[in-house]
Motif scaffolding. Structure first.
Motif, PDB file in Angstrom:
ATOM      1  N   GLY A 102       0.789  -1.230   0.000  1.00 30.41           N
ATOM      2  CA  GLY A 102       0.000   0.000   0.000  1.00 30.41           C
ATOM      3  C   GLY A 102       0.811   1.264   0.000  1.00 30.41           C
ATOM      4  N   SER A 103       2.136   1.136  -0.186  1.00 34.12           N
ATOM      5  CA  SER A 103       2.987   2.326  -0.170  1.00 34.12           C
ATOM      6  C   SER A 103       4.179   2.138  -1.096  1.00 34.12           C
ATOM      7  CB  SER A 103       3.493   2.602   1.258  1.00 34.12           C
ATOM      8  OG  SER A 103       4.414   1.600   1.672  1.00 34.12           O
ATOM      9  N   VAL A 104       4.802   3.252  -1.425  1.00 29.89           N
ATOM     10  CA  VAL A 104       6.016   3.235  -2.239  1.00 29.89           C
ATOM     11  C   VAL A 104       7.004   4.233  -1.639  1.00 29.89           C
ATOM     12  CG1 VAL A 104       5.082   4.965  -3.848  1.00 29.89           C
ATOM     13  CG2 VAL A 104       6.988   3.486  -4.561  1.00 29.89           C
ATOM     14  N   ALA A 105       8.273   3.866  -1.615  1.00 31.50           N
ATOM     15  CA  ALA A 105       9.332   4.725  -1.086  1.00 31.50           C
ATOM     16  C   ALA A 105      10.394   4.918  -2.162  1.00 31.50           C
ATOM     17  CB  ALA A 105       9.952   4.092   0.160  1.00 31.50           C
ATOM     18  N   PRO A 106      11.119   6.048  -2.134  1.00 33.27           N
ATOM     19  CA  PRO A 106      12.148   6.294  -3.155  1.00 33.27           C
ATOM     20  C   PRO A 106      13.200   5.190  -3.220  1.00 33.27           C
ATOM     21  CG  PRO A 106      11.715   8.293  -1.899  1.00 33.27           C
ATOM     22  CD  PRO A 106      10.981   7.181  -1.198  1.00 33.27           C
ATOM     23  N   ALA A 107      13.460   4.532  -2.095  1.00 38.10           N
ATOM     24  CA  ALA A 107      14.481   3.473  -2.080  1.00 38.10           C
ATOM     25  C   ALA A 107      14.001   2.175  -2.712  1.00 38.10           C
ATOM     26  CB  ALA A 107      14.928   3.211  -0.645  1.00 38.10           C
ATOM     27  N   ASP A 108      12.705   2.052  -2.969  1.00 39.05           N
ATOM     28  CA  ASP A 108      12.201   0.836  -3.603  1.00 39.05           C
ATOM     29  C   ASP A 108      12.746   0.737  -5.025  1.00 39.05           C
ATOM     30  OD1 ASP A 108      10.755   0.427  -1.318  1.00 39.05           O
ATOM     31  OD2 ASP A 108       8.836   1.110  -2.162  1.00 39.05           O
ATOM     32  N   PRO A 109      13.275  -0.416  -5.427  1.00 38.20           N
ATOM     33  CA  PRO A 109      13.846  -0.542  -6.776  1.00 38.20           C
ATOM     34  C   PRO A 109      12.849  -0.248  -7.889  1.00 38.20           C
ATOM     35  CG  PRO A 109      14.493  -2.398  -5.394  1.00 38.20           C
ATOM     36  CD  PRO A 109      13.451  -1.633  -4.629  1.00 38.20           C
TER      37      PRO A 109
END
Length: 284
Positions: A102-109
């Motif tokens: 349910g979320s996305v972060a800048p560090a996610d590939p």
């Protein structure tokens, strides 16, 4: 197979019958104590008779310790290598990958694959954003690939985190039913990719989602006074993997083991350190 004289002798007379019965009973007992591990490519199974007896480990930081005396390991699928999962599988460990659905972060590939339109307000992870779970067509391909990464590294189960954006200030007008539909779609997607689906927190939806998921992961239900709401999983013979970050195990284990949970005490950094509660089996 050639049978030797000693073996043939066991079959003669009352003593031989008793001896064979003793051997059979011993082999049966040994087999009953060991739960068969699902082969690579198959979803993890959770035998009902083992519910409440699993020892588990949740590690997301530090050097992975494969020697921890736990049956189940909940790990980061990006940071964990295929070699590490292979070693754990060689030790007959069940592997669960943690996926933020349910979320996305800048560090996610895969962060660049999420359109700006589906990103909302700040979520719990550093610099992360809630996702608009109503936009299934936009989210499904990315989340399916997150699941495939788990499958490709040898995990047999997936725990769905951040599956409660409707109850947060997500930046979108999400309702209970929007989240319910999204979570059920994710459980179905996981199964289609040979992964056993588990629900992380999302306690208000447990009663509705327990039939759709194979296990639950919960943080701090004792501190928050929410443990009873997880009973739909227990009543269905499904494991509840529970962690507290404060308090002594001598205080909270009595409650959670009594409920039938598999409980541990961890630090919030979720490194290798842990103190497990005795399982329901160990306490009789």
């Amino acid at each position: 197979m050639r049978i030797g004289p000693r073996t043939r002798a066991l079959g003669r007379g009352p003593r031989g019958i008793l001896a064979r019965c003793a051997v059979l009973a011993l082999l049966t007992a040994v087999g009953a104590c060991r739960v068969a591990l699902a082969p690579p490519g198959a979803p993890t199974t959770w035998p009902v008779e083992s519910a409440g007896r699993w020892q588990w480990q949740w590690q997301l930081s530090g050097v992975l310790d494969p020697t921890v005396d736990a049956d189940v390991f909940l790990l980061d699928p990006v940071a964990t290598t295929a070699a590490e999962t292979a070693e754990l599988r060689s030790r007959d460990r069940r592997l669960v990958c943690l996926v933020h659905v349910g979320s996305v972060a800048p560090a996610d590939p895969d962060a660049s694959r999420f359109p700006t339109a589906v990103r909302g307000a700040p979520a719990p992870r550093p610099q992360s954003r809630w996702l608009d779970v109503r936009q299934w067509d936009a989210l499904r391909p990315v989340l399916a690939d997150r699941f495939r990464l788990c499958r490709g590294k040898g995990f047999g189960a997936v725990a769905l985190a951040d599956a409660d954006g409707y109850a947060r200030r997500s930046g979108f007008p999400l309702g209970f039913d929007d989240q319910l539909l999204f979570n059920r779609r994710l459980a179905e997607l996981a199964r289609s990719l040979d992964l056993s689906p588990g629900l992380v927190n999302a306690v208000p939806q447990v009663a509705a989602l327990a039939p759709d998921f194979d296990f639950a992961v919960n943080e701090e239900c004792v501190r928050l006074g929410l443990c009873a709401k997880l009973l739909p999983f227990v009543e269905a013979g499904k494991p509840v993997f529970h962690v507290e970050y404060t308090g002594a195990t001598t205080d909270f284990c009595v409650t959670t083991v009594g409920y039938g949970f598999s409980s541990i005490r961890k630090e919030r950094r979720l490194d290798a350190w842990r103190i497990p509660c005795p399982t329901a089996h160990a306490t009789g």
